[in-house]
Design a protein around this motif. Structure first.
Motif, short mmCIF file in Angstrom:
data_model
loop_
_atom_site.label_atom_id
_atom_site.label_comp_id
_atom_site.label_asym_id
_atom_site.label_seq_id
_atom_site.Cartn_x
_atom_site.Cartn_y
_atom_site.Cartn_z
N TYR A 98 0.85 -1.19 0.00
CA TYR A 98 0.00 0.00 0.00
C TYR A 98 0.89 1.24 0.00
CZ TYR A 98 -3.75 3.08 1.86
OH TYR A 98 -4.66 4.08 2.07
N LEU A 99 0.69 2.10 -1.01
CA LEU A 99 1.44 3.35 -1.10
C LEU A 99 0.48 4.53 -1.10
CD1 LEU A 99 4.15 4.93 -1.72
CD2 LEU A 99 3.52 4.70 -4.14
N ARG A 100 0.78 5.48 -0.23
CA ARG A 100 0.06 6.76 -0.28
C ARG A 100 0.95 7.77 -0.96
NH1 ARG A 100 -3.94 7.87 4.57
NH2 ARG A 100 -4.65 5.74 4.77
N VAL A 101 0.38 8.47 -1.89
CA VAL A 101 1.17 9.43 -2.66
C VAL A 101 0.59 10.82 -2.46
CG1 VAL A 101 1.95 10.09 -4.96
CG2 VAL A 101 1.59 7.67 -4.42
N SER A 102 1.38 11.70 -1.87
CA SER A 102 0.94 13.08 -1.74
C SER A 102 1.35 13.82 -3.01
CB SER A 102 1.58 13.73 -0.51
OG SER A 102 1.27 15.11 -0.50
N VAL A 103 0.37 14.43 -3.68
CA VAL A 103 0.68 15.06 -4.97
C VAL A 103 0.88 16.56 -4.86
CG1 VAL A 103 -0.47 13.24 -6.31
CG2 VAL A 103 -1.78 15.25 -5.60
N THR A 104 0.61 17.12 -3.69
CA THR A 104 0.85 18.55 -3.46
C THR A 104 0.87 18.82 -1.97
OG1 THR A 104 0.04 20.79 -3.85
CG2 THR A 104 -1.64 19.10 -3.60
N ASP A 105 1.55 19.87 -1.54
CA ASP A 105 1.46 20.28 -0.13
C ASP A 105 0.44 21.39 0.02
OD1 ASP A 105 3.07 22.14 -1.54
OD2 ASP A 105 4.06 22.78 0.30
N LEU A 142 -3.05 2.07 -4.25
CA LEU A 142 -2.49 3.42 -4.29
C LEU A 142 -3.53 4.40 -3.78
CD1 LEU A 142 -0.83 4.01 -7.81
CD2 LEU A 142 0.33 3.74 -5.62
N ARG A 143 -3.13 5.24 -2.85
CA ARG A 143 -4.04 6.30 -2.41
C ARG A 143 -3.41 7.65 -2.73
NH1 ARG A 143 -8.40 7.04 0.53
NH2 ARG A 143 -8.48 4.87 1.26
N ILE A 144 -4.12 8.46 -3.48
CA ILE A 144 -3.65 9.80 -3.84
C ILE A 144 -4.15 10.77 -2.77
CG2 ILE A 144 -3.67 11.59 -5.64
CD1 ILE A 144 -2.52 8.92 -6.60
N THR A 145 -3.21 11.56 -2.22
CA THR A 145 -3.60 12.46 -1.16
C THR A 145 -2.80 13.75 -1.27
OG1 THR A 145 -3.85 12.65 1.25
CG2 THR A 145 -2.09 11.21 0.49
N GLY A 146 -2.78 14.55 -0.20
CA GLY A 146 -2.04 15.80 -0.23
C GLY A 146 -1.74 16.26 1.19
N GLY A 147 -1.68 17.52 1.35
CA GLY A 147 -2.45 18.64 0.81
C GLY A 147 -3.77 18.18 0.22
N GLU A 148 -4.35 19.05 -0.56
CA GLU A 148 -5.59 18.65 -1.21
C GLU A 148 -5.28 18.20 -2.63
OE1 GLU A 148 -8.55 17.80 -0.53
OE2 GLU A 148 -8.95 17.59 -2.66
#
Ligand code: SAM
Ligand code: SF4
Length: 341
Positions: free
Chosen positions: A24-31, A74-80
């Protein structure tokens, strides 16, 4: 977006030094974010310069590297995540791993403010479930907690997501002074929508203006309170994450408790987190970090990337040591919005 050289058919597993398989990977795409939740961000945040943030292609390359190494979720997260320009292009590109069967789930954690705009595209890209963070149903309190947010937008977003067939889970941070008395209503509302609900304990991450000990509310206490009028039955629903789930007889819904301050989940931890600058954190509650951006920007090959990922995962800490103490510095200096919740 790019050719896959990483997603090999052999899919060798990513196993850490304690024998746990990382899937399981969480990926933050922006702060960045369009809200400023009081427990998450300072009022005046300094955001990262663009050059430090991974491009969408770099994000795709690293995430795909993990998929090639056996990551199934995969979970896409952030920031928003939905404020990142071009994020749908990334999500659509990553959805090729759903089509190939390499990936089981591609999902998103969002504050919901832009869901009316994105729900149809997300559903179209193969996203089936999303988490929406919402701590209150009171417009004034919502505005206060998010420093200016509009609750109506989030509610409309949730409706739009459900209308597109997305399964929604509501996440709320339990805050002693602000929403403690409202939690049962919030849970009943979520369950009424057919949504699961998860409560989160405030975590000591990142410098903010307020003292988190003032707002800390133990979920053991919340559970005791809910049990004074509801029947909660433990379920064996597990996600490999820190949530423990119960079934609420009176609402017919599922309720999760995320209690990061207790050590009840490290043994089964299957996840790692990538920040939007390409730093890999293998434990939410530790300062451990590996710089995958440096590998890419030094012109590293896919094999170099795989080796850097393996090295980082091999050193994944056994567990964390979060504590909330008055006058103590945050256990982890980085904000949740940087790490990706
Ligand atoms: N902006 C998106 C959102 O709010 O869902 C995604 C990123 S946000 C950092 C992910 C989750 O982290 C949210 O559910 C938020 O409530 C939670 N969060 C942020 N700071 C936290 C803290 N200090 N303790 C516990 N949860 C926190
Ligand atoms: Fe933004 Fe999510 Fe942090 Fe709130 S919790 S400030 S919505 S990143």
């Amino acid at each position: 977006m790019r050719q896959d050289t990483l997603a090999t058919p052999a899919r060798p597993a990513l196993i850490d030094g304690f024998g746990r398989t990382v899937t399981y990977l969480r990926v933050s795409v922006t702060d960045r974010c369009d809200l400023r939740c009081v427990y998450c961000m300072a009022e005046h945040m300094t955001f990262l310069p663009k050059a430090e943030v991974l491009t969408l292609e770099e994000l795709d390359r690293i995430a795909s590297g993990f998929v090639g190494l056996g990551v199934r979720k995969l979970r896409i997260t952030g920031g928003e995540p939905l404020v990142r320009k071009g994020v749908m292009g990334l999500i659509r590109s990553l959805s090729r791993h759903l089509q190939s069967g390499a990936l089981e789930e591609l999902t998103l954690t969002t504050n919901g403010t832009r869901l009316t705009e994105f729900a149809a595209d997300l559903a179209d890209a193969g996203v089936r479930r999303i988490n929406v963070s919402l701590d209150t149903l009171k417009p004034d309190l919502f505005r206060k907690l998010t420093r200016g947010g509009d609750l109506a937008k989030v509610l409309a977003g949730i409706e739009a997501a459900q209308a597109q067939g997305l399964k929604v889970k509501i996440n709320a941070v339990a805050l002693k002074d602000d929403n403690a008395a409202e939690l049962a209503d919030l849970i009943a509302w979520a369950h009424g929508l057919g949504a699961d609900m998860t409560l989160i304990e405030a975590m000591p991450m990142g410098e903010i203006e307020v003292d988190r000990t003032d707002q800390f509310l133990s979920l053991a206490e919340v559970r005791r309170d809910l049990e004074s009028f509801w029947t909660l039955t433990d379920t064996d629903h597990v996600t490999g994450g820190p949530a423990r789930y119960v079934h609420v007889a009176e609402t017919g819904g599922r309720l999760g408790f995320i209690t990061p301050l207790s050590h009840n989940f490290c043994e089964a931890c299957n996840r790692v987190r990538l920040t939007c600058t390409g730093t890999l954190h293998t434990c939410l509650g530790r300062e451990d970090a590996s710089d995958l951006r440096a590998v890419l920007r030094a012109g590293g090959s896919d094999q170099d990337l795989v080796e850097a990922i393996r090295l980082a995962v091999d050193a994944k800490p056994e567990g964390h040591d979060f504590q909330i103490h008055r006058d103590s510095a945050p256990a982890v200096a980085r904000h949740m919005s940087t790490t990706g919740g």
